[in-house]
Design an enzyme around this catalytic site. Structure first.
Site, PDB file in Angstrom:
ATOM      1  N   ASN A  65       6.360   5.905  -6.203  1.00  0.00           N
ATOM      2  CA  ASN A  65       5.589   5.054  -5.257  1.00  0.00           C
ATOM      3  C   ASN A  65       4.551   5.480  -4.609  1.00  0.00           C
ATOM      4  O   ASN A  65       2.818   5.034  -4.506  1.00  0.00           O
ATOM      5  CB  ASN A  65       5.678   3.813  -4.488  1.00  0.00           C
ATOM      6  CG  ASN A  65       6.545   2.857  -5.646  1.00  0.00           C
ATOM      7  OD1 ASN A  65       6.907   2.740  -6.657  1.00  0.00           O
ATOM      8  ND2 ASN A  65       7.948   2.749  -4.945  1.00  0.00           N
ATOM      9  N   THR A  89       8.627   3.437  10.824  1.00  0.00           N
ATOM     10  CA  THR A  89       8.106   2.106  10.288  1.00  0.00           C
ATOM     11  C   THR A  89       9.053   0.838  10.758  1.00  0.00           C
ATOM     12  O   THR A  89      10.366   0.834  10.127  1.00  0.00           O
ATOM     13  CB  THR A  89       8.482   1.996   8.157  1.00  0.00           C
ATOM     14  OG1 THR A  89       8.782   2.201   7.521  1.00  0.00           O
ATOM     15  CG2 THR A  89       6.627   2.706   8.464  1.00  0.00           C
ATOM     16  N   ASP A 130       6.385   3.057   0.530  1.00  0.00           N
ATOM     17  CA  ASP A 130       5.759   3.720  -0.328  1.00  0.00           C
ATOM     18  C   ASP A 130       3.961   3.492   0.146  1.00  0.00           C
ATOM     19  O   ASP A 130       3.533   4.399  -0.196  1.00  0.00           O
ATOM     20  CB  ASP A 130       6.362   3.409  -1.186  1.00  0.00           C
ATOM     21  CG  ASP A 130       8.412   3.519  -1.049  1.00  0.00           C
ATOM     22  OD1 ASP A 130       8.211   4.824  -0.900  1.00  0.00           O
ATOM     23  OD2 ASP A 130       8.965   2.877  -2.541  1.00  0.00           O
ATOM     24  N   GLY A 142       5.242  -7.057  -5.850  1.00  0.00           N
ATOM     25  CA  GLY A 142       5.290  -6.179  -7.147  1.00  0.00           C
ATOM     26  C   GLY A 142       5.451  -4.964  -6.115  1.00  0.00           C
ATOM     27  O   GLY A 142       5.085  -5.632  -4.805  1.00  0.00           O
TER      28      GLY A 142
END
Ligand code: ATP
Ligand code: RIB
Length: 303
Positions: free
Chosen positions: A42, A220, A252, A287
């Protein structure tokens, strides 16, 4: 500058449900799809979609999922010279449940990712020496992560470590050799044993890592944004307000965009602000990799 991502590749099996099943309960999902994922892949794809020159070091299984992942790397212009296929081994798989509040629960089976053993660093050494940044996560054997950190140190190549999924056994001594340490709030809490529910708590927990010698800790914090703490610096970048539909892979996308920007600008605040915008846009779409914008799309939508 070339970026090397040494990490995992998974196939994500994603079910969207109004409510997660309780233990022993069977529920119906309203939607389902399979998609290329894995934290390493990713991050590589996000950076690649934004125009970075990315080399992926990973192991896929010799099954349909592995073939699909290889095609996916090639379609996204990722250098696949060091994407190996493990004979007789299944690809890594992530079973993901996303509920109506956009929260996810993930169960991974490492599969071929277990085959990314420390000797790969030696095999890819010459190519890695041509990279300006090494990006790592914890979905592959920890010894490989340590070997990559040592390689970065020996060859003067900055290393970013995303300690995900959280592993209490991670050596903080090794992590201190990295230039960037990027956990989310949960990973920070598990690693420090401290609460991270509020900004003040995140700062206090991150401070303990800086005190131990970690150079740049970037946490994060989901819809609360991101925080950078070092010996000299403290910065909070608020998240962009959006209607989140699927936060899977937000971290990611943040890291992929951060490394793409940082490798050009060498400016941490600027890279965090750009990453924050990029990640916020990714959570507005369903997604993981499908929710990552190309450079062209991002330029049109960013503020
Ligand atoms: P994952 O494990 O699903 O990849 P994560 O937990 O590692 O995600 P988060 O901290 O949830 O990562 O999110 C990374 C970044 O994405 C945040 O710092 C923020 O910039 C952005 N982000 C995440 N969720 C939201 C949201 N609901 N609204 C706006 N921005 C968000
Ligand atoms: O961070 C999101 C990723 O975690 C998914 O793509 C899944 O493969 C899991 O590894």
């Amino acid at each position: 500058m070339k970026i090397a991502v040494i990490g995992s590749t998974n196939m994500d099996l994603v079910s969207y449900t109004d409510k997660l099943p309780e233990a022993g309960e069977t529920r119906e999902a309203q939607a389902f799809h399979t998609a290329c994922g894995g934290k390493g892949a990713n991050q590589a794809i996000a950076a690649g979609k934004l125009g970075a020159d990315v080399m992926m070091v990973t192991v896929i299984g010799d099954d349909l999922f592995g073939e699909k992942s290889m095609d996916n790397f090639m379609e996204n212009n990722i250098n696949t010279e060091f994407v190996w296929t493990a004979t007789g081994v299944a690809s890594g798989v992530a079973t993901i449940l996303v509920d109506s509040t956009s929260q996810n629960r993930i169960l991974i089976h490492k599969g071929a990712n277990e085959c990314l053993t420390p000797d790969v660093i030696e095999e890819a050494a010459e190519a890695l020496k041509g990279c300006g940044l090494i990006v790592l996560q914890l979905e592959v054997p920890i010894e490989t992560v340590y070997a990559a950190i040592d390689f970065g140190k020996e060859n003067n190549i900055p290393v970013l470590l995303n300690p995900a999924p959280a592993n209490k056994a991670l050596s903080i001594e090794k992590a201190c050799l990295c230039d960037f340490f990027v956990p989310n709030e949960t990973e920070l809490s598990i690693l420090t044993g401290m609460p991270t529910g509020t900004e003040e708590q995140v700062k206090a927990a991150a401070q303990t890592l800086v005190d131990k010698g970690l150079k740049n800790v970037i946490v994060t914090m989901g819809s609360k944004g991101s925080m950078w703490l070092s010996k000299e610096d403290y910065l909070v970048v608020p998240a962009v307000k959006v209607e989140a539909v699927d936060t899977t892979g937000a971290g990611d996308s943040f890291i992929g965009c951060f490394v793409e920007n940082y490798s050009r600008t060498k400016n941490i605040p600027e890279a965090m602000k750009e990453a924050s915008q990029y990640a916020s846009l990714s959570v507005t779409r369903k997604g993981t990799q499908e929710s990552y914008l190309t450079r062209e799309e991002f330029e049109k939508l960013k503020k």
